[in-house]
Design an enzyme around this catalytic site. Structure first.
Site, PDB file in Angstrom:
ATOM      1  CG  ASP A  10       0.399  -6.750  -0.895  1.00 29.83           C
ATOM      2  OD1 ASP A  10      -0.559  -7.087  -1.613  1.00 29.83           O
ATOM      3  OD2 ASP A  10       0.491  -5.623  -0.382  1.00 29.83           O
ATOM      4  CE1 TYR A  12      -5.712  -1.241   3.095  1.00 28.64           C
ATOM      5  CE2 TYR A  12      -5.215  -0.876   5.418  1.00 28.64           C
ATOM      6  CZ  TYR A  12      -5.349  -1.727   4.342  1.00 28.64           C
ATOM      7  OH  TYR A  12      -5.133  -3.079   4.515  1.00 28.64           O
TER       8      TYR A  12
END
Length: 382
Positions: free
Chosen positions: A174, A223
C-alpha cells in the site's frame, strides 16, 4: 474547491501565513495479487486519483502542528525534542506521529513543521487511506528538509509506523504504490526485493472500483489467521516464505498438509503465478487474458482462501454478466467485504453502472458506491 485550494486556505487561516508547499499521495487499488505481499510474493496495484493532500511549511523551531480538515479541524501539536507517544483521543494523529517518530530513527535532520491535511480516499473501503496519509507525511518532511530518502524508504517508514506505532499489521504494497505510482501504469511489485516494474495500462480501459458497503467485521482476526496458516505452510516446506515453494512441490505433498492449510497455500502459489502473467497480459493489451486471470483469482479467494462474502460474489457476478470477456472483475483488498475492482472498456462503464444500480441493492439490501478511477502518479508536489 480542490483539496489543494482547501488545505492552502485553511493553512493561511489557521496559522496566519501561507503554506510553502502542497504535497499529495494517492490511494491505490490492487488489480491482482491478493494476500501475496506478506508471503514475499508479487502484487499488481495502481495508484488512483483519490489522494491525501497536505499544505505545509517548515518552522524555525522543533514544534510540529497538524490540523485535520476532515476531522472538524482538530489540531495536534507535539515536539521533536520529547519522546513521541500515542495521542490519547485522535486516532488520525497517530499516523502522523508514527511517521515522524520512525523518520527520526532513519534520518533526524529535520526541524518543525506546520501541516493541514485533507483527503478524499474513501475510508474503510480498503483503498489505503492510511498508507496515503503515511506516505504524504513522509514526503512532506523529505521535501521540506531535502532528506536523502527515496520513495521506497518513505514507503518502508510508513509501513513501520503503521505496524509498530499504530499497531496494525500490513504488508508493504500500500505504501509502495502510493510512493511510486506512475500515471497510466500499474506497478508489478516484488514484495521481497521491493523491485518494481511499471506496466502500461491499455488505452480506453477504465479502472472501476465498486464498494459493496458491506461492513467488514472479521477482517482483523481472519487476516491474522490467514497469515498464520501461510506461515505454517512455509514451515512445512522448510522455506522462509511461500514465495519459495513451487506448485509442483506443493502438488506432490499437498495430501500431507492439513486440508485448510493446503487450500491457503494453493491460493498463494497460484495467485503469484497469475500476478506475474497478468503483468504481461496488460502490457500486451490482452484484456481477455487479464479477465480470465482476474476470474481465476476471484474463484481462488472465494474457494481456497475463503475471504469473500455473498455480497461481494453477487457484485462480481453482476459486473461479469455485462462485460463478458471484454474485461475483468474480482474482489480486491483484505476480504470479508470492501470493494471489487474491474477493468472495463470505457464504453461499457454506463451499462455496468446501470446493471449494478438495478440489481445489487435489490439482491442484498445494501446500496453500493461506484468509483471510476484513473491510474495516477505517486506522491509528490501538487
Amino acid at each position: 474547491m480542490s483539496l489543494k485550494e482547501k488545505t492552502q486556505s485553511l493553512f493561511a487561516n489557521a496559522f496566519g501565513y501561507p503554506a510553502t508547499h502542497t504535497i499529495q499521495a494517492p490511494g491505490r487499488v490492487n488489480l491482482i495479487g491478493e494476500h501475496t505481499d506478506y508471503n514475499d510474493g508479487f502484487v499488481l496495484p495502481c495508484a488512483i486519483d483519490y489522494q491525501t493532500v497536505i499544505s505545509c511549511a517548515p518552522r524555525d523551531d522543533r514544534k510540529v502542528r497538524v490540523m485535520a480538515a476532515d476531522y472538524e479541524n482538530q489540531l495536534d501539536e507535539f515536539s521533536l525534542d520529547a519522546p513521541i507517544v500515542a495521542h490519547e483521543s485522535y486516532q488520525w494523529a497517530n499516523y502522523v506521529r508514527g511517521v515522524v517518530k520512525h523518520l527520526q530513527l532513519r534520518n533526524n535532520n529535520f526541524g518543525g513543521v506546520d501541516m493541514v491535511i485533507s483527503g478524499n480516499v474513501p475510508q474503510g473501503a480498503g483503498l489505503s487511506s492510511s498508507a496515503s496519509l503515511e506516505v504524504a507525511v513522509g514526503t512532506v518532511l523529505q521535501q521540506l528538509y531535502h532528506l536523502p530518502l527515496d520513495g521506497a524508504q518513505i514507503a518502508l517508514n510508513g509501513q513501520e509506523a503503521e505496524n509498530q506505532f499504530v499497531g496494525c499489521n500490513c504488508g508493504i504494497m500500500d505504501q509502495l504504490i502510493s510512493a511510486l505510482g506512475k500515471k497510466d501504469h500499474a506497478l508489478l511489485i516484488d514484495c521481497r526485493s521491493l523491485g518494481t516494474k511499471a506496466v502500461s495500462m491499455p488505452k480506453g480501459v477504465a479502472v472501476v472500483i465498486i464498494n459493496s458497503n458491506f461492513k467488514r467485521t472479521l477482517v482483523g482476526s481472519e487476516y491474522n489467521t490467514r497469515r498464520e496458516q501461510c506461515e505454517t505452510g512455509a514451515r512445512f516446506f522448510q522455506q522462509p516464505a511461500l514465495r519459495d515453494v513451487t506448485i509442483e512441490e506443493f502438488n506432490a505433498v499437498a495430501h500431507e498438509l492439513d486440508p485448510i492449510v493446503a487450500k491457503r497455500v494453493r491460493h498463494i502459489l497460484t495467485e503469484n503465478a497469475r500476478t506475474v502473467e497478468a503483468a504481461s497480459a496488460l502490457e500486451q493489451g490482452d484484456l481477455k487474458r487479464m479477465g480470465e486471470l482476474m476470474a481465476e483469482s476471484h474463484a481462488s479467494m472465494r474457494d481456497d482462501f475463503e475471504i469473500t462474502v455473498p455480497q461481494i460474489d453477487t457484485l462480481v457476478e453482476i459486473v461479469k454478466a455485462v462485460i463478458g470477456d471484454k474485461g475483468g472483475v474480482r474482489m480486491t483488498g483484505g476480504g470479508f467485504g470492501g470493494c471489487i475492482v474491474a477493468l472495463i472498456p470505457e464504453e461499457l462503464v454506463p451499462a455496468v453502472q446501470q446493471a449494478v444500480a438495478e440489481q445489487y441493492e435489490a439482491k442484498t439490501g445494501i446500496k453500493e458506491t461506484f468509483y471510476v478511477c484513473k491510474p495516477s502518479q505517486g506522491a509528490g508536489q501538487c
